[in-house]
Design an enzyme around this catalytic site. Structure first.
Site, PDB file in Angstrom:
ATOM      1  N   ASN A  17      46.832  23.335  -3.144  1.00 14.94           N
ATOM      2  CA  ASN A  17      47.504  24.527  -2.720  1.00 14.94           C
ATOM      3  C   ASN A  17      47.527  25.056  -1.531  1.00 14.94           C
ATOM      4  O   ASN A  17      46.589  25.769  -0.801  1.00 14.94           O
ATOM      5  CB  ASN A  17      45.780  25.465  -3.853  1.00 14.94           C
ATOM      6  N   ARG A  75      50.100  23.535  -6.693  1.00 15.46           N
ATOM      7  CA  ARG A  75      50.375  24.859  -6.864  1.00 15.46           C
ATOM      8  C   ARG A  75      51.482  24.989  -6.771  1.00 15.46           C
ATOM      9  O   ARG A  75      51.817  25.591  -5.066  1.00 15.46           O
ATOM     10  CB  ARG A  75      49.417  25.562  -6.568  1.00 15.46           C
ATOM     11  N   HIS A 164      49.371  33.700 -12.151  1.00 12.54           N
ATOM     12  CA  HIS A 164      48.357  33.546 -13.022  1.00 12.54           C
ATOM     13  C   HIS A 164      48.376  32.751 -13.859  1.00 12.54           C
ATOM     14  O   HIS A 164      47.807  32.673 -14.502  1.00 12.54           O
ATOM     15  CB  HIS A 164      47.361  34.553 -12.992  1.00 12.54           C
ATOM     16  N   ARG A 225      46.204  46.262  -4.070  1.00 13.82           N
ATOM     17  CA  ARG A 225      47.842  46.146  -4.465  1.00 13.82           C
ATOM     18  C   ARG A 225      47.683  46.971  -5.381  1.00 13.82           C
ATOM     19  O   ARG A 225      46.637  47.009  -6.110  1.00 13.82           O
ATOM     20  CB  ARG A 225      48.552  44.546  -5.167  1.00 13.82           C
ATOM     21  N   GLU A 367      41.934  26.665 -12.200  1.00 18.59           N
ATOM     22  CA  GLU A 367      42.874  26.721 -12.154  1.00 18.59           C
ATOM     23  C   GLU A 367      43.295  25.027 -11.433  1.00 18.59           C
ATOM     24  O   GLU A 367      44.451  24.560 -11.386  1.00 18.59           O
ATOM     25  CB  GLU A 367      43.902  27.733 -11.007  1.00 18.59           C
TER      26      GLU A 367
END
Ligand code: AMP
Length: 383
Positions: A17, A75, A164, A225, A367
């Site tokens: 990743n 990823r 996601h 965010r 993940e």
């Protein structure tokens, strides 16, 4: 001999990743279903390794110079409409990825750089790209399109993509197993709540809507965010501060959310402050819970009645406090919390009360394991 090599079982899978300045990795033994190693290289290009190739060199050293890695899964942030599923990396795939950099100017060069570095360092080892957006590619147009002149979709690809996706897909499969239902028949609202957060509406195992949009800025209140905001408010802020698009991007992505509302992006800090009576922290948590409950209600409608509400991610898996605030707003759906069961942390379990009309379940996401499984499956020889 050549044939023997191509028939080799995919046993050891390295998952990479690569972020803009960090590289996380995990090594899995797919036959034993075990994670063998895990690590993080930080400060790439800013004090640490010079670039992703140098960072990978460090990973190779940390892993003890392994010669038995069978495949590498990466990823990748954005597959746009080009990649609807995970894919084995070929020169043609890399050329297509290069064209998608505009969808993630910060992350995509790092993701692609990680793949290219692996090709050089692990010569002959196949690479697979797994996209954060892919699971959401089943969204119907009525959910994915913005109500603006369609020329912006045609010219710039402006639409909702969602992120996601690997996590939402992983917990969808986990939920189906947990509920004893076929993955292709399960209806869910999956809530991935961490530093970044998104919900997905899952109907018959497929995503039909999600809260993030063209970028990961839309939807829920997050660590830094803002989530959903009136676009006209953004214009007013830009005009007032004479902000450039880049400065506005930083303001909305890095200096908003919980951080702007209550002084920390970390949910644990905000919960601790609220506990002590800090009003700003209390409001921040209520805003987070309110908007999450709002979308759960909406998505329950969209999927035609969910078999379960699934909570995952750092907050979803661990924060009894935030889960309680969310679930307490879902009474109209016949959902009731089991306060004792809600103490659960970091493991699978049902947190709704026995008489609850829809179960609320906590399911830890993974993940990296999903990426490793895809990698083994795509190469067609793994378990
Ligand atoms: P993630 O991005 O999935 O790693 O999640 C990070 C978020 O999870 C942060 O806001 C953390 O405060 C939150 N988190 C992690 N552990 C806990 C915990 N034990 N209790 C409450 N929040 C937690």
């Amino acid at each position: 001999m050549k044939n023997m090599k191509t028939k080799k079982t995919i046993r050891k899978v390295l998952v990479i990743n690569s972020g803009s300045s960090s590289l996380k990795y995990q090594l899995f033994d797919m036959e034993k279903g075990e994670r063998l190693a895990k690590g993080l290289v930080e400060r790439i290009g800013c004090g640490g390794p010079a670039d992703h190739a140098a960072a990978l060199g460090q990973v190779v050293a940390e892993l003890g110079n392994p010669k038995d890695i069978d495949a590498i899964g990466h990823r990748v942030l954005h597959g746009a409409e080009v990649f609807k599923d995970s894919v084995a990396v070929t020169p043609a795939v890399l050329a297509k990825l290069d064209k998608l950099v505009k969808f993630g100017p910060l992350h995509m060069p790092a993701n692609i750089g990680g793949i290219r570095a692996c090709q050089r360092i692990f010569k002959g080892v196949p690479n697979v790209a797994v996209f954060d957006t892919a699971f959401h590619q089943t969204m119907p147009d009525c959910a994915a399109m913005y109500a603006i002149d369609p020329k912006y979709y045609k010219k710039l690809g402006i639409r909702k993509y969602g992120f996601h996706g690997t996590s939402h897909r992983f917990v969808t499969l986990e939920a189906a197993r947990f509920l004893g239902k076929s993955p292709s028949k399960v209806n869910l609202v999956t809530c991935h709540m961490g530093n970044g957060s998104s919900l997905a509406a899952v109907k018959n195992g497929e995503c039909v809507d999600t809260t993030m949009g063209l970028t990961p800025l839309a939807g829920l209140v997050m660590g830094t965010r803002c989530g959903d905001i009136d676009a006209a408010a953004v214009l007013a802020i830009m005009e007032d501060g004479k902000l450039t698009p880049a400065e506005t991007d930083t303001l909305l992505n890095k200096k908003s959310g919980l951080l702007a509302l209550a002084g920390s992006s970390d949910c644990r800090d905000i919960c601790a402050k609220a506990e002590k009576g800090d009003k700003a922290a209390e409001l921040a948590l209520e805003m987070l819970a309110y908007r999450t409950a709002l979308y759960i209600g909406a998505y329950n409608t969209i999927v035609g009645g969910a078999d379960a509400i699934v909570m995952t991610g750092g907050i979803g898996e661990n924060s009894s406090e935030v889960r309680e605030r969310i679930v307490n707003r879902l009474g109209a759906l016949g959902i009731k919390l089991d306060k004792k069961a809600n103490k659960i942390r970091g493991k699978a379990g049902t947190i709704s009360a026995k008489g609850s009309k829809i179960p609320v379940v906590v399911l830890p996401t993974n993940e990296e394991l999903m990426i490793a499984r895809d990698t083994a499956a795509i190469l067609g020889r793994g378990k």
